[in-house]
Design a protein around this motif. Structure first.
Motif, PDB file in Angstrom:
ATOM      1  N   ASN A  17       1.133  -1.494   0.237  1.00  0.00           N
ATOM      2  CA  ASN A  17       0.193   0.134   0.132  1.00  0.00           C
ATOM      3  C   ASN A  17       1.657   1.383   0.142  1.00  0.00           C
ATOM      4  OD1 ASN A  17      -1.493  -2.256   1.503  1.00  0.00           O
ATOM      5  ND2 ASN A  17      -3.150  -1.249   0.246  1.00  0.00           N
ATOM      6  N   CYS A  18       0.440   2.712  -0.789  1.00  0.00           N
ATOM      7  CA  CYS A  18       1.260   3.976  -0.308  1.00  0.00           C
ATOM      8  C   CYS A  18       1.386   4.282   0.978  1.00  0.00           C
ATOM      9  CB  CYS A  18       0.602   4.673  -0.900  1.00  0.00           C
ATOM     10  SG  CYS A  18       0.755   6.732  -1.010  1.00  0.00           S
ATOM     11  N   LEU A  19       2.856   4.603   1.919  1.00  0.00           N
ATOM     12  CA  LEU A  19       2.796   4.984   2.524  1.00  0.00           C
ATOM     13  C   LEU A  19       2.063   6.346   3.210  1.00  0.00           C
ATOM     14  CD1 LEU A  19       6.741   3.681   2.792  1.00  0.00           C
ATOM     15  CD2 LEU A  19       4.854   2.402   3.622  1.00  0.00           C
ATOM     16  N   LEU A  20       1.552   7.065   1.912  1.00  0.00           N
ATOM     17  CA  LEU A  20       0.909   8.195   2.388  1.00  0.00           C
ATOM     18  C   LEU A  20      -0.749   8.036   2.571  1.00  0.00           C
ATOM     19  CD1 LEU A  20       3.637  10.913   1.003  1.00  0.00           C
ATOM     20  CD2 LEU A  20       3.215  10.332   3.470  1.00  0.00           C
ATOM     21  N   CYS A  21      -1.417   7.469   1.404  1.00  0.00           N
ATOM     22  CA  CYS A  21      -2.668   7.335   1.398  1.00  0.00           C
ATOM     23  C   CYS A  21      -3.225   6.366   1.442  1.00  0.00           C
ATOM     24  CB  CYS A  21      -3.411   8.172   0.076  1.00  0.00           C
ATOM     25  SG  CYS A  21      -2.905   7.110  -1.613  1.00  0.00           S
ATOM     26  N   GLY A  22      -2.371   5.173   1.910  1.00  0.00           N
ATOM     27  CA  GLY A  22      -2.858   3.668   1.728  1.00  0.00           C
ATOM     28  C   GLY A  22      -3.589   3.056   0.990  1.00  0.00           C
ATOM     29  N   LEU A  32       5.124   4.455  -2.975  1.00  0.00           N
ATOM     30  CA  LEU A  32       4.297   5.709  -2.693  1.00  0.00           C
ATOM     31  C   LEU A  32       3.922   5.529  -3.778  1.00  0.00           C
ATOM     32  CD1 LEU A  32       6.396   8.601  -1.744  1.00  0.00           C
ATOM     33  CD2 LEU A  32       4.586   7.558  -0.620  1.00  0.00           C
ATOM     34  N   CYS A  33       2.032   6.295  -3.784  1.00  0.00           N
ATOM     35  CA  CYS A  33       1.591   5.991  -5.499  1.00  0.00           C
ATOM     36  C   CYS A  33       1.386   7.033  -6.154  1.00  0.00           C
ATOM     37  CB  CYS A  33       0.138   6.052  -4.980  1.00  0.00           C
ATOM     38  SG  CYS A  33      -0.734   7.565  -4.324  1.00  0.00           S
ATOM     39  N   SER A  34       1.813   7.150  -7.834  1.00  0.00           N
ATOM     40  CA  SER A  34       1.806   7.934  -8.417  1.00  0.00           C
ATOM     41  C   SER A  34       1.543   8.768  -7.977  1.00  0.00           C
ATOM     42  CB  SER A  34       1.145   7.662  -9.789  1.00  0.00           C
ATOM     43  OG  SER A  34       1.711   6.196 -10.413  1.00  0.00           O
ATOM     44  N   ILE A  35       0.719   9.499  -7.202  1.00  0.00           N
ATOM     45  CA  ILE A  35      -0.550  10.654  -6.943  1.00  0.00           C
ATOM     46  C   ILE A  35       0.349  11.167  -5.823  1.00  0.00           C
ATOM     47  CG2 ILE A  35      -2.741  11.552  -6.340  1.00  0.00           C
ATOM     48  CD1 ILE A  35      -4.031   9.053  -7.375  1.00  0.00           C
ATOM     49  N   CYS A  36       0.648  10.407  -4.618  1.00  0.00           N
ATOM     50  CA  CYS A  36       1.302  10.998  -4.122  1.00  0.00           C
ATOM     51  C   CYS A  36       2.672  11.876  -4.669  1.00  0.00           C
ATOM     52  CB  CYS A  36       1.204  10.154  -2.779  1.00  0.00           C
ATOM     53  SG  CYS A  36      -0.201   9.588  -1.905  1.00  0.00           S
ATOM     54  N   LYS A  37       3.232  10.844  -4.900  1.00  0.00           N
ATOM     55  CA  LYS A  37       4.632  10.816  -5.728  1.00  0.00           C
ATOM     56  C   LYS A  37       4.225  11.899  -6.492  1.00  0.00           C
ATOM     57  CE  LYS A  37       6.774   7.612  -6.749  1.00  0.00           C
ATOM     58  NZ  LYS A  37       7.707   6.557  -8.050  1.00  0.00           N
TER      59      LYS A  37
HETATM   60 ZN    ZN Z   1      -0.504   7.693  -1.949  1.00  0.00          ZN
END
Ligand code: ZN
Length: 230
Positions: A17-22, A32-37
């Protein structure tokens, strides 16, 4: 075909999972997902490396050249969440990815020939054994790959003798230059060094390390951290 089953099984048991948004990550995404990155609070220090608020912070503490940070630190913001993951969640691969991302920016902005070697700020040995790794070293490893530079663990924390351990914490804080020493003079003397750490708050630790390097023959020292400001 069988490989896909194994991968699906692993994703089921150890979901990525993305470490920021899950949100769950696609195969091509890591940490990290592309959006958070794409929405990380990236600074523009690389455009004014010798004339910015971080340079002002270290003025009088050390004669370093450039001072830059990848992310703007804000309380409760994504940069603080990332630093928290690095400190308490054992995420060397995240530290390395942040180094690669910033290294790419520095490379694109003509920094690839600026330094001979990358040196991370060492962690206190007790902290390192508790955390399992030095996040500054792994951030440096990401930078070193992106910039094709060598990383050298060239500074170590000095082991205090009996008389020094009797100094109070406060006394030691005011005497930071006592805390670090260069572990290998020959590899660092005459070199342009990029000194890296996770976060710059007062700048005292970074400057103490920079002073030790400069005092042992480094040609010049520049500073880069994962986050600063706020
Ligand atoms: Zn994310």
């Amino acid at each position: 075909m069988r490989l896909f089953f194994v991968k699906d099984f692993l994703d089921l048991v150890f979901p990525r999972n993305c470490l920021l948004c899950g949100r769950s990550l696609y195969d091509h995404e890591n940490n990290l997902c592309s959006i958070c990155k794409g929405t990380l609070p990236v600074t523009s220090y690389h455009l004014r490396p010798t004339d910015n608020d971080l340079c002002d912070k270290v003025k009088g503490l050390s004669t370093v050249g450039m001072v830059m940070a990848y992310l703007k630190f804000t309380k409760g913001g994504n940069s603080q969440k990332l630093l928290h993951q690095l400190k308490y969640r054992n995420k060397p691969q995240l530290a390395k990815e942040l180094g690669s991302l910033y290294g790419k920016i520095l490379n694109e902005n003509g920094y690839s020939k600026c330094w001979d070697v990358i040196v991370p700020v060492p962690l206190h040995p007790l902290k390192q054994s508790r955390r399992g790794y030095n996040q500054s070293e792994h951030f440096g490893l990401g930078l070193s790959e992106a910039l094709s530079l060598k990383l050298e663990n060239g500074i170590q924390r000095r082991k205090f003798t009996e008389t020094q351990t009797q100094k109070s914490r406060l006394e030691r804080m005011f005497n930071m230059d006592d805390v670090f020493e260069v572990s290998n003079y020959s590899t660092l003397s005459g070199k342009s060094i990029l000194l890296v750490d996770d976060v710059m708050t007062t700048g005292a630790t970074l400057c103490a390390c920079a002073n030790v390097l400069l005092g042992n023959g480094a040609k010049n020292v520049d500073l880069v951290t994962i986050a600063a400001g706020g």
